[in-house]
Design a protein around this motif. Sequence first.
Motif, PDB file in Angstrom:
ATOM      1  N   TYR A 110       0.831  -1.198   0.000  1.00  0.00           N
ATOM      2  CA  TYR A 110       0.000   0.000   0.000  1.00  0.00           C
ATOM      3  C   TYR A 110       0.869   1.253   0.000  1.00  0.00           C
ATOM      4  O   TYR A 110       0.673   2.163  -0.798  1.00  0.00           O
ATOM      5  N   LEU A 111       1.862   1.268   0.900  1.00  0.00           N
ATOM      6  CA  LEU A 111       2.716   2.452   1.014  1.00  0.00           C
ATOM      7  C   LEU A 111       3.458   2.720  -0.283  1.00  0.00           C
ATOM      8  O   LEU A 111       3.592   3.863  -0.720  1.00  0.00           O
ATOM      9  N   GLU A 112       3.936   1.669  -0.925  1.00  0.00           N
ATOM     10  CA  GLU A 112       4.792   1.877  -2.087  1.00  0.00           C
ATOM     11  C   GLU A 112       3.994   2.087  -3.367  1.00  0.00           C
ATOM     12  O   GLU A 112       4.350   2.919  -4.196  1.00  0.00           O
ATOM     13  N   GLU A 113       2.910   1.356  -3.534  1.00  0.00           N
ATOM     14  CA  GLU A 113       2.244   1.350  -4.836  1.00  0.00           C
ATOM     15  C   GLU A 113       0.987   2.204  -4.883  1.00  0.00           C
ATOM     16  O   GLU A 113       0.659   2.775  -5.916  1.00  0.00           O
ATOM     17  N   LEU A 114       0.235   2.233  -3.809  1.00  0.00           N
ATOM     18  CA  LEU A 114      -1.109   2.794  -3.920  1.00  0.00           C
ATOM     19  C   LEU A 114      -1.306   4.099  -3.158  1.00  0.00           C
ATOM     20  O   LEU A 114      -2.125   4.919  -3.541  1.00  0.00           O
ATOM     21  N   MET A 115      -0.568   4.310  -2.075  1.00  0.00           N
ATOM     22  CA  MET A 115      -0.830   5.486  -1.254  1.00  0.00           C
ATOM     23  C   MET A 115      -0.385   6.755  -1.970  1.00  0.00           C
ATOM     24  O   MET A 115       0.710   6.806  -2.511  1.00  0.00           O
ATOM     25  N   PRO A 116      -1.263   7.766  -1.998  1.00  0.00           N
ATOM     26  CA  PRO A 116      -0.847   9.027  -2.623  1.00  0.00           C
ATOM     27  C   PRO A 116       0.282   9.682  -1.843  1.00  0.00           C
ATOM     28  O   PRO A 116       0.364   9.559  -0.620  1.00  0.00           O
ATOM     29  N   GLU A 117       1.158  10.368  -2.575  1.00  0.00           N
ATOM     30  CA  GLU A 117       2.263  11.073  -1.925  1.00  0.00           C
ATOM     31  C   GLU A 117       1.699  12.133  -0.983  1.00  0.00           C
ATOM     32  O   GLU A 117       0.623  12.664  -1.210  1.00  0.00           O
ATOM     33  N   GLY A 118       2.441  12.415   0.060  1.00  0.00           N
ATOM     34  CA  GLY A 118       1.973  13.468   0.964  1.00  0.00           C
ATOM     35  C   GLY A 118       2.649  13.386   2.313  1.00  0.00           C
ATOM     36  O   GLY A 118       3.469  12.506   2.561  1.00  0.00           O
ATOM     37  N   LYS A 119       2.270  14.320   3.183  1.00  0.00           N
ATOM     38  CA  LYS A 119       2.877  14.410   4.507  1.00  0.00           C
ATOM     39  C   LYS A 119       2.636  13.136   5.308  1.00  0.00           C
ATOM     40  O   LYS A 119       3.521  12.636   5.985  1.00  0.00           O
ATOM     41  N   LEU A 120       1.405  12.619   5.203  1.00  0.00           N
ATOM     42  CA  LEU A 120       1.040  11.447   5.987  1.00  0.00           C
ATOM     43  C   LEU A 120       1.939  10.261   5.627  1.00  0.00           C
ATOM     44  O   LEU A 120       2.454   9.562   6.502  1.00  0.00           O
ATOM     45  N   LYS A 121       2.146  10.090   4.322  1.00  0.00           N
ATOM     46  CA  LYS A 121       2.979   8.984   3.862  1.00  0.00           C
ATOM     47  C   LYS A 121       4.409   9.141   4.380  1.00  0.00           C
ATOM     48  O   LYS A 121       5.019   8.180   4.855  1.00  0.00           O
ATOM     49  N   ASP A 122       4.932  10.365   4.307  1.00  0.00           N
ATOM     50  CA  ASP A 122       6.285  10.617   4.808  1.00  0.00           C
ATOM     51  C   ASP A 122       6.379  10.287   6.288  1.00  0.00           C
ATOM     52  O   ASP A 122       7.338   9.671   6.746  1.00  0.00           O
TER      53      ASP A 122
END
Lengths: 304, 322
Positions: A110-122
């Motif tokens: 999920y983190l690598e392929e599907l989650m949109p970039e953004g602060k939360l992901k970082d």
Amino acid sequence: MARHQENQDNSSQSGFLFEESTNLQRRRLLATLFRRTCRAISYLLVGMVCYLLWDVFSDGIPWLSWDFLTHYASRLPEKSGIKASLFGSLWVIAITITFALPVGIGAGTYLEELMPEGKLKDLISLNIQNLAGVPSIVYGILGLAIFVRTFNFGTSVLSGGLTLGLLILPIIIIVTRESLRSVPQSIRQAALAMGATEWQVVKYYVLPTSFSGILTGVILAVSRAIGETAPLILVGAVAYIRYTPDSPLDAYTTLPIQIYNWVGKPKQEFHELAAAGILVLLAIMFLINLVAIVLRQRKQKTYI
Amino acid sequence: MDTSQHHYTGTFHSPLSQLTLRSTAPDLVADMSLNHAHAEITDKKNDLTQNLSVETTTTSEPITTGESQENSHTDSLLEVKDVTIHYGQNCAIKSMNLNIESNHVYAFIGPSGCGKSTFLRCFNRMNDLISGFKLEGSIKYRGQDIYSPLVDPVLVRKHIGMVFQKPNPLPTSIYKNIAWGPKINGLKVDYDELVETCLKKAALWDQVKDRLSDNGYHLSGGQQQRLCIARAIAMKPEIILMDEPCSALDPISARKIEELISELAKDYSILIVTHNMQQAARLSGHTVFMLKGEIVEHGPTHQLFSSPKHQLTTDYISGKFG
């Protein structure tokens, strides 16, 4: 060019290619030095491992027998065995894998392929990276608070397995992301351009292509979990037990704890029993690695 | 979901209308762009397709009712209106306008970094994958805004296929490379037959018919690219986007791909990005010359190459820069 023409008439043993250059000599020397240092370090490490293995083997081999595997621990060394801890270890690892594998690979994907970039992901990525470096005893405390107390699983195999699952989860997530990242972007583009959804791309091409990388990481993580002692002591693995777990809520002990326990005893025989236990632990790890290698090679035939 | 269903059925009729047109006047379509005297014919064709599209629109309900009525007088396959593209802070395309008609080969030329690849990838929403990508303006495919939030990019990519610069077969068998796309999109066809026709169209059948279960990577570069083209055709798209399809190949393979493209131009609308001006001249009916994210000049290829209107075009074509 002029120099080249000058030397054209000379025999092949001289010319500007045969001139001595101090600069080149120095660079060559450095290269040799570097190569030898690296070689010395690797030989040293292999030597140390060989010494350790020899030490363990010479102590443990005489004690290895079918009885050793099928007897419970005892205060008499000659009657002692690792049945309880062997079964306990297998139970714990089974629970660890069932919990950490799907969650870890799922989260990594999920983190690598599907989650949109953004602060939360970082933020999540940073936290996972930090968690991978947290000492295992901290996971023991976490497991004690969550699984033993809050969820009321008690000092059971389930608590132990889930605690170790938490411990290796960040490693599995990071390894999964790393292997997914190594899948060439062109494969994703190819599949997407054919009208595939993101999930179809991941399911049919990205995950299978990164299979061997993920597997390697998972094996490393599981090997680490098998050898883990400290968090299990905290979540209540018991040292002396005369039965094997029948359900996830039973009490248990594990091989590393049994080994730790024997090493602490004054009698020399117990130290040798510990060595025998280590040999069994090593054998289990070797088996897991073997399975991984076989799986990996079978998979590599279909995917390049 | 309902609206997208309607949308789908609406677009499904359009390739049919083209087919009928082509069967009535096949050779007209083929050299349409090469002759000045064809303006008249183009008009006739416009009328024809317009009539047909009127018939089809009665059966289906367009999504964006207001806007599509506004544009019903044009016969654009693709209509680019005031498109500006940003990658983060970086502006890649500046307020671009362009109408692309069906059954032509459009070549996009320009120096590296002029935004031609970016522009091409807009048409099947491949840029969506790049973080920080932002598009203003609208791109309409047969009157439907492909960037509308109601449109699923997967459906766009089904109708608008793509061939990439570097051959990128999927890491699986030759057969599955072709059959997978139609399969996941639920096309009810005989896959064996589909694989065969697509490979034949891509001039690859004779070389691979005995080893369809081989991995696509075992083919040579040129064969891989033809496999990628076969794969794109298998989806039965109306448009094929090609992003420098020959640039990663040796001259002989490139020549074969080029021949294949001119063959395909009879059945598909092709948008091709190329560095190679001779290639643009050989293949395309229309050429668009881009520079720094803007269109400098566009028009029929022979006209753009023989008598460019803009000094920059003259300079680029004669090799003064780029």
